[in-house]
Structures are given as structure tokens and as C-alpha cells.
Design an enzyme around this catalytic site. Structure first.
Site, PDB file in Angstrom:
ATOM      1  N   ASN A  76       3.904  -6.542   6.009  1.00  0.00           N
ATOM      2  CA  ASN A  76       3.725  -5.969   4.677  1.00  0.00           C
ATOM      3  C   ASN A  76       4.080  -4.491   4.773  1.00  0.00           C
ATOM      4  O   ASN A  76       3.324  -3.708   5.334  1.00  0.00           O
ATOM      5  CB  ASN A  76       2.262  -6.156   4.230  1.00  0.00           C
ATOM      6  CG  ASN A  76       1.976  -5.470   2.910  1.00  0.00           C
ATOM      7  OD1 ASN A  76       2.890  -4.997   2.232  1.00  0.00           O
ATOM      8  ND2 ASN A  76       0.703  -5.422   2.535  1.00  0.00           N
ATOM      9  N   LYS A 119       4.258  -2.378   2.459  1.00  0.00           N
ATOM     10  CA  LYS A 119       3.560  -1.572   1.445  1.00  0.00           C
ATOM     11  C   LYS A 119       4.565  -0.626   0.753  1.00  0.00           C
ATOM     12  O   LYS A 119       5.728  -0.999   0.584  1.00  0.00           O
ATOM     13  CB  LYS A 119       2.380  -0.836   2.074  1.00  0.00           C
ATOM     14  CG  LYS A 119       1.477  -1.800   2.881  1.00  0.00           C
ATOM     15  CD  LYS A 119       0.150  -1.247   3.253  1.00  0.00           C
ATOM     16  CE  LYS A 119      -0.641  -2.310   4.007  1.00  0.00           C
ATOM     17  NZ  LYS A 119      -2.003  -1.903   4.309  1.00  0.00           N
ATOM     18  N   HIS A 152      -3.965  -8.483  -2.477  1.00  0.00           N
ATOM     19  CA  HIS A 152      -4.194  -7.544  -1.382  1.00  0.00           C
ATOM     20  C   HIS A 152      -5.329  -6.591  -1.783  1.00  0.00           C
ATOM     21  O   HIS A 152      -5.441  -6.230  -2.956  1.00  0.00           O
ATOM     22  CB  HIS A 152      -2.909  -6.767  -1.073  1.00  0.00           C
ATOM     23  CG  HIS A 152      -3.010  -5.996   0.205  1.00  0.00           C
ATOM     24  ND1 HIS A 152      -3.686  -4.803   0.286  1.00  0.00           N
ATOM     25  CD2 HIS A 152      -2.561  -6.264   1.452  1.00  0.00           C
ATOM     26  CE1 HIS A 152      -3.636  -4.367   1.544  1.00  0.00           C
ATOM     27  NE2 HIS A 152      -2.952  -5.236   2.275  1.00  0.00           N
ATOM     28  N   GLU A 199      -5.615  -3.550  -1.528  1.00  0.00           N
ATOM     29  CA  GLU A 199      -5.148  -2.328  -2.195  1.00  0.00           C
ATOM     30  C   GLU A 199      -4.869  -2.599  -3.676  1.00  0.00           C
ATOM     31  O   GLU A 199      -5.026  -1.714  -4.514  1.00  0.00           O
ATOM     32  CB  GLU A 199      -3.909  -1.787  -1.456  1.00  0.00           C
ATOM     33  CG  GLU A 199      -4.314  -1.171  -0.113  1.00  0.00           C
ATOM     34  CD  GLU A 199      -3.280  -1.262   0.989  1.00  0.00           C
ATOM     35  OE1 GLU A 199      -2.099  -1.521   0.704  1.00  0.00           O
ATOM     36  OE2 GLU A 199      -3.671  -1.077   2.157  1.00  0.00           O
ATOM     37  N   GLU A 213      -8.231 -10.170   5.479  1.00  0.00           N
ATOM     38  CA  GLU A 213      -8.007  -8.774   5.843  1.00  0.00           C
ATOM     39  C   GLU A 213      -9.274  -7.971   5.554  1.00  0.00           C
ATOM     40  O   GLU A 213      -9.484  -7.531   4.408  1.00  0.00           O
ATOM     41  CB  GLU A 213      -6.850  -8.194   5.025  1.00  0.00           C
ATOM     42  CG  GLU A 213      -5.533  -8.897   5.238  1.00  0.00           C
ATOM     43  CD  GLU A 213      -4.357  -7.975   4.911  1.00  0.00           C
ATOM     44  OE1 GLU A 213      -3.550  -7.751   5.809  1.00  0.00           O
ATOM     45  OE2 GLU A 213      -4.289  -7.469   3.783  1.00  0.00           O
ATOM     46  N   GLY A 230      -5.409  -0.200   8.119  1.00  0.00           N
ATOM     47  CA  GLY A 230      -4.890   1.156   8.260  1.00  0.00           C
ATOM     48  C   GLY A 230      -5.840   2.110   8.968  1.00  0.00           C
ATOM     49  O   GLY A 230      -5.644   3.320   8.938  1.00  0.00           O
ATOM     50  N   SER A 249      -4.972  -3.615  11.047  1.00  0.00           N
ATOM     51  CA  SER A 249      -4.707  -2.900  12.308  1.00  0.00           C
ATOM     52  C   SER A 249      -4.294  -3.833  13.443  1.00  0.00           C
ATOM     53  O   SER A 249      -4.635  -3.599  14.603  1.00  0.00           O
ATOM     54  CB  SER A 249      -5.921  -2.052  12.723  1.00  0.00           C
ATOM     55  OG  SER A 249      -6.132  -1.028  11.774  1.00  0.00           O
TER      56      SER A 249
HETATM   57  P1  13P Z   1      -2.392  -2.340   8.779  1.00  0.00           P
HETATM   58  O1  13P Z   1      -1.780  -3.309   9.771  1.00  0.00           O
HETATM   59  O2  13P Z   1      -1.605  -1.089   8.613  1.00  0.00           O
HETATM   60  O3  13P Z   1      -3.850  -2.123   9.065  1.00  0.00           O
HETATM   61  O4  13P Z   1      -2.324  -3.068   7.343  1.00  0.00           O
HETATM   62  C1  13P Z   1      -2.772  -4.372   7.226  1.00  0.00           C
HETATM   63  C2  13P Z   1      -2.454  -4.858   5.876  1.00  0.00           C
HETATM   64  O5  13P Z   1      -3.035  -4.412   4.898  1.00  0.00           O
HETATM   65  C3  13P Z   1      -1.409  -5.870   5.735  1.00  0.00           C
HETATM   66  O6  13P Z   1      -1.372  -6.400   4.459  1.00  0.00           O
END
Ligand code: 13P
Length: 253
Positions: free
Chosen positions: A10, A12, A98, A100, A168, A174, A214
Site C-alpha cells: 500500500n 498510500k 483502511h 486512515e 492492521e 507507521g 510495520s
Molecule cells: P506500515 O507498513 O508503513 O506500517 O503501513 C501499514 C499499512 O497501513 C498498510 O496498509
């Protein structure tokens, strides 16, 4: 039942044309070099890069997905993208729900479910994301929150071919802080059990449940070896082809 691992990146809101295309071409070249990979590979670039990335990975076996879609196929929804539009470009998957999106755009389980159903109707695989916050974990509500999000967000008509679940934990995204194998497996086992209850044993046995948060070359091998973790949804580490492939190659044979 053996489920083939899905290694999904992803991206983002990262990547302009030059670096996004270069990254996609690098991923495609490496997957081709692997030959008969034992895993499926997917990249989900920002919407602006989808056509370029599709072009860059053509013929490599790398699939391309969107990061979100609207619940309707068309209409007066300024700034939104429909599942039909993603499908029309050549995408095979779309991420929905997600954390976010849930946090920054107020997406509820009901909205996520409607988006997942739009994805299925358009012929896309829906990657349905769930996960608890640190506050919820500290309050002992991890299983309850994830169960509620899962059952509230799963699309009607879900099966092993059209739906993927991604666990997640919000506190792991992150942050460099990954769920321990025990923490991840506990939630994944609950998800599997709920899928059996809702969809039946056969579908639940085949439906892939990814871990995200992560995930990196150091921790991926242990996580991907767990019985109910069927791949990764990878953010930061998916922006470097070296790391993305190190995660993929760490998956068990
Ligand atoms: P990170 O791997 O940067 O923690 O992000 C995970 C994520 O949100 C994938 O959708």
C-alpha cells in the site's frame, strides 16, 4: 487448506510519476526474475499513478489495486473514484476501510461494507481492513473491536476469491512497532473463527487474512509463518523494492 500468500504493498499518498513508475518497474523485474513465485504480489499506488503502474508491470504477474473506492459506481461525487473506474483501468483489487480512511474520512463499518460490495459488483477483490487503536487494546477490547469491525464491514456475497481481510492494528501502522506473533495470531485466529461462523468452513478455509502494521524484512518471516496469517499489507517497506521483496521472500514455502 494451504492458502497462497498475498504480499500487498500500500503506497498510500506517495509517489510522483518518475519514482512511482521506477518502483513499479523494479518490482515487476524482480518478480519476473523470481520466476515461479510461491506468493501473489500486489501493489496499490495512489490513484494518479494507477495507469502508469499498470503499464510498468504488464506481463510480470504483479497485480495492481486501488486504495479506496466509492460505494456507488458513478454520479455526483466530486473527487471520488468508483470501483468500476478502477476495474476499467485494469485493477484487480481495492483496499477498503483502511484505518486512515476510517479516521481521516469518518468511514464507518456500514460505509466500508457498502464500498466492499461495490468492489465485488465491479469484479474487484475487496481487501477489507480492520484493526484496534492502542486505547482499545489497553482497555482489553481488541477482540471485541475487531469482531465488530469484521462482521460490520464484510460484504454480502464474500467468498475466498473476492474478499481478503487485513488485520492492521492502528498502533502498529507507521510506528515501527509491530504486533508480536502472539498478538497477531490471537486476532487472526478469532477472524478465522468468525469467518467460519459467517461464511462456512470451506470459504473460511480459503479466505486470506493479511497482517499489516510495520511489517518489514526483519519481522515478516516470523509473522508469515503463523497458521492464520496469509500475507502482508505493507506500507513503508513497500516503497523500497529491496525491502518489499525481502518480505515476500521471507514467506514460507
Ligand atoms: P506500515 O507498513 O508503513 O506500517 O503501513 C501499514 C499499512 O497501513 C498498510 O496498509
Amino acid at each position: 487448506m494451504a492458502r497462497r500468500k498475498l504480499i500487498a504493498g500500500n503506497w498510500k499518498m506517495n509517489g510522483l510519476r518518475a519514482d512511482g513508475t521506477a518502483l513499479a518497474a523494479d518490482v515487476a523485474k524482480r518478480l519476473k526474475a523470481v520466476g515461479q513465485a510461491r506468493y501473489d504480489m500486489l501493489v496499490c499506488p495512489p490513484f494518479t499513478l494507477v495507469p502508469l503502474v499498470l503499464d510498468a508491470v504488464k506481463g510480470s504477474g504483479v497485480d495492481v489495486g486501488g486504495q479506496d473506492c466509492h460505494m456507488q459506481m458513478k454520479g455526483a461525487h466530486t473527487g471520488d473514484t468508483s470501483a468500476a473506474m478502477l476495474k476499467d483501468l485494469g485493477c484487480s483489487h481495492v483496499i477498503v476501510g483502511h484505518s486512515e480512511r476510517r479516521t481521516n474520512h469518518g468511514e464507518t463499518d456500514g460505509i466500508v461494507k457498502a464500498k466492499a460490495e461495490a468492489a465485488l459488483a465491479a469484479g474487484l477483490v475487496a481487501i477489507v481492513c480492520i484493526g484496534e487503536t492502542l486505547e482499545e487494546r489497553d482497555a482489553g477490547k481488541t477482540l471485541e473491536i475487531n469482531r465488530r469491525q469484521l462482521l460490520g464491514s464484510l460484504p454480502d456475497g464474500a467468498n475466498a476469491a473476492n474478499t481478503v481481510v487485513a488485520y492492521e492494528p492502528v498502533w502498529a501502522i507507521g510506528t515501527g512497532r509491530t504486533a508480536t506473533p502472539e498478538q497477531a495470531q490471537e486476532v487472526h485466529a478469532m477472524i478465522r473463527a468468525e469467518l467460519v461462523g459467517k461464511l462456512g468452513q470451506e470459504i473460511a478455509d480459503g479466505l486470506r487474512v493479511l497482517y499489516g502494521g510495520s511489517m518489514n524484512p526483519k519481522n515478516a518471516k516470523e509473522l508469515l509463518a503463523l497458521p492464520d496469517i496469509d500475507g502482508g499489507l505493507i506500507g513503508g517497506a513497500a516503497l523500497k523494492a529491496d525491502d518489499f521483496f525481502a518480505v515476500a521472500e521471507g514467506s514460507p514455502a
